[in-house]
Design an enzyme around this catalytic site. Structure first.
Site, PDB file in Angstrom:
ATOM      1  CG  ASP A 128      -1.680   1.237   1.427  1.00 18.73           C
ATOM      2  OD1 ASP A 128      -2.319   1.659   0.447  1.00 18.73           O
ATOM      3  OD2 ASP A 128      -1.657   1.810   2.529  1.00 18.73           O
ATOM      4  CG  ASP A 160      -1.157   2.045   6.990  1.00 24.73           C
ATOM      5  OD1 ASP A 160      -1.659   2.015   5.842  1.00 24.73           O
ATOM      6  OD2 ASP A 160      -0.942   3.088   7.615  1.00 24.73           O
ATOM      7  CB  THR A 182      -1.478   6.531   2.367  1.00 27.84           C
ATOM      8  OG1 THR A 182      -1.699   7.139   1.105  1.00 27.84           O
ATOM      9  CG2 THR A 182      -1.561   7.573   3.474  1.00 27.84           C
TER      10      THR A 182
END
Length: 695
Positions: free
Chosen positions: A388, A590, A390
């Protein structure tokens, strides 16, 4: 607390606690209280001697001495630092078992007459005969049958010393295996234990207050929303939600909860909102539930370990066959007994879990929590890794760089509303908004009705009867059909493309665009290069961010490919497509929108400062938030598989040689048994050594 410094050097001291006897609980309190000091690097307390060895950063001697003098066993502040299960009691129990076993054997050998020693050996052999007979009655030829046959054959041949040695060494192996298993369960449960620091409490007047979890009492009303981990056990009093209970019960499908239903600490609402009454204070209930779950699962075993276990049981039948064939050919019972005195299963079943636990312990040193050995095996075999963006490839602490306002809104009012909405849903972007409001001293008390989180899109609520939304361009500008007036079009188009924009709209009109600065992690480029060198064939990024920002990140990091403006189901679909090509996949994320892909991947890996649901779903959690630990994890996983395969070859090779020498009459059964058991313990001890050298 009164102490004496026995010895000290630069950055290290050994102290003695002046008291007659120290309990396990007191030793834990001292150890955790001193360890909580920022200047202390390591501390070990020995309750039997009342001594403590403390390592600290130079120049902090006074702070350590003062902390020791202020210690008080009755102080609740220090008591709160001690975890529910520290492992000290378990370690003492098994150390005493091992010591008693060795001393007992030595005492009987030195002081018991031969007849009494034989009687004790026969008595100690009875449980082995019972277990062997029980296995035969179930129609299974297992290790217990082989052990019983070896002990029984030695006794029938008038060789009680050999039988006693087999029992003694078998007992040592059993103690080590039990210790290993109990420690592994204890360590794993501690890794998986909940660390939810703050929780929303509903007051009698209806106001919501953010409170520390350890301050919550039984009877308090707790509010949990989509993606918030349920911090404490309780009973639902209002609301409804589908709750993911896989971390506690193993249920794959979410369970619908409504008024009167029980909820458990560590579970996560996939969708909905609940208000529940707390029945268990912090630190109670979940640990024992986790232990039960682990004991009933196969999480500690990798596929390779499981295969070794099956092979070990199959080799027992081969041992009896070899014994029979040798006797038919040689008519020598001593040679035939070599197959009974040496077996492969003991070493295989002891060394394999020890190796796995050694790997999990090594990972723990680098603040990496691994929820099972099979995930380490998958890490070593993975060819594709998906990141991912960000909070993963970029810093988990992005900042609000600018606020561009529209429709007459001021920066202060726009930020106040944005922070009020975002504070309910922990994510790195949401945290950035709340932190910016705090830095500007902007108070943002509740001014909205029920907050609704729309996964991978944003947040919606109602303020003074007007719909307010905050989130991605796709959600706000496209799904919500928000338009920008011609008068403000130029300002809108001038928003820099290098920022990650967060759109805020009220009553169908754009109120502000919060420009989020999301710089790439310093270590990211180096980690990508190292992963390529370590055999990862495809390293890619999937993000819900816009294509321009994602493309810049992918270019700087030399990624193999990237996909922008994707939904959670797109990430999971990509993982499935890689599986269809025969590749194992590691997913690193996250956020809430990463959880479908984390579940779908062979290994879901989450960083600690992301959404709680991501950490619950993930198979591996990096607590220090550094991407460098992914490289470390791969190194540990590869070293583990190398050790497992090496152990397998050594066990098969060495024991085969012992059996061969015994069958040829070159090695007596007692000697073969001794060498076999010594090699078993030796390989077990080797399996407990660190897999990689500390830098």
């Amino acid at each position: 607390m009164k102490c004496r410094i026995l010895h000290e050097s630069s950055g290290r001291m050994r102290v003695h606690i002046d008291q007659f006897r120290m309990t396990l609980q007191q030793a834990d309190l001292i150890e955790y209280a001193i360890r909580s000091l920022d200047c202390v690097e390591n501390v070990r307390v020995y309750e039997r001697t009342g001594n403590a060895i403390i390592s600290y950063r130079r120049g902090n001697r006074r702070a350590v001495v003062e902390a020791l003098s202020e210690l008080n066993y009755e102080d609740e502040k220090f008591q709160a630092l001690v975890p529910e299960h520290s492992g000290r009691e378990m370690r003492n129990k098994y150390e005493e078992k091992l010591l008693f076993s060795v001393l007992n054997k030595g005492f009987r050998t030195l002081f018991f007459p031969s007849a009494l020693n034989t009687a004790v050996t026969v008595a100690r052999a009875i449980p082995y005969f019972v277990k062997g007979a029980s296995a035969l009655l179930r129609g299974k030829i297992e290790v217990s049958v082989l052990d019983a046959a070896a002990i029984g054959a030695s006794l029938l041949r008038g060789d009680p010393d050999t039988a006693g040695n087999v029992i003694f060494l078998q007992n040592l192996g059993d103690i080590l295996e039990d210790w290993t298993r109990e420690k592994s369960v204890d360590d794993l449960a501690e890794m998986m234990s909940l660390h939810a620091d703050r929780v929303w409490i509903k007051c009698p007047d209806g106001e919501e207050v953010l409170m520390n979890t350890d301050e919550v009492q039984a009877g308090d009303l707790v509010i949990v929303r989509t993606s918030n981990v349920i911090p404490l056990d309780g009973i639902v009093v209002s609301g409804e939600a589908s709750v993911n209970q896989a971390s506690m019960t193993g249920e794959a499908a979410p369970v619908f909860k409504t008024e009167g239903a029980s909820v458990f600490a560590g579970t996560v609402p996939n969708e909905g909102e609940l208000v529940y009454r707390v029945t268990q204070k912090a630190g109670k209930g979940k640990y024992d539930q986790i232990v039960k779950m682990i004991e009933e699962s196969e999480k500690l075993k990798s596929n390779t370990v499981t295969a070794a276990y099956h092979l070990a049981d199959q080799l027992v039948t081969g041992a009896f066959a070899g014994m029979g064939l040798t006797y038919l050919l040689t008519r020598n019972i001593t040679r035939a007994m070599s197959f009974l005195m040496v077996d492969f299963s003991c070493a295989l079943k002891l060394s394999m879990p020890l190796a796995v636990m050694s790997a999990m312990r090594d990972a723990g040193k680098y603040e990496i929590s691994v929820k099972g050995g099979k995930f380490l095996e998958a890490v070593s075999e993975a060819e594709t890794i998906v990141f991912d963006k960000t909070g993963t490839l970029t810093y988990a602490t992005p900042k609000v760089a600018d606020i561009v306002t529209f429709d007459g809104w001021s920066e202060t009012e726009a930020l106040r509303l944005a922070a009020c909405m975002e504070e309910h849903f922990p994510h790195s972007i949401a945290n950035a908004v709340v932190r910016e409001a705090a830095d500007r001293k902007i108070s943002h008390e509740e001014c909205h009705t029920k907050v609704e989180y729309i996964v991978a899109h944003g947040i919606a609520t109602t303020i003074n009867g007007k719909r307010a939304v905050i989130g991605s361009h796709h959600f706000v500008m496209e799904d919500e059909k928000i338009c920008v007036s011609d008068a403000e079009r130029e300002k809108y188009n001038a928003i820099p493309a290098n920022y990650s924009p967060l759109y805020l709209a009220v009553d169908g009109k754009l109120a502000a665009v919060l420009c989020i600065s999301d710089p790439i992690r310093e270590e990211a480029a180096g980690v990508i290069r190292q992963l390529h060198r370590m055999g990862l064939k495809k390293i890619c990024m999937m993000t819900g961010d816009n294509s321009t920002t994602a493309g810049e990140v992918a270019k700087k990091l030399c990624l193999d490919e990237f996909h922008a403006e994707v939904l959670p189901e797109d990430k999971a679909a990509f993982v499935r497509s890689e599986h269809a090509c025969g590749r194992k996949v590691i997913m690193v994320g996250d956020g809430i929108n990463d959880t479908p892909a984390l579940s779908e991947a062979d290994v879901g890996l989450a960083v600690s400062n992301g959404a709680p649901i991501a950490q619950e779903v993930a198979d591996i959690v990096i607590s220090n938030g550094s991407l460098q630990e992914i490289v470390r994890m791969r190194q540990i996983a590869e070293a583990l598989m190398k050790r497992i395969h090496g152990n397998y070859r050594n066990i098969m090779g060495f024991n085969s040689v012992l059996i061969g020498l015994g069958a040829m009459g070159l090695l007596m059964p007692a000697t073969a048994s001794l060498l076999h058991n010594m090699s078993t313990i030796g390989i077990g001890l080797y399996s407990m050594t660190p897999l990689i050298r500390e830098e």
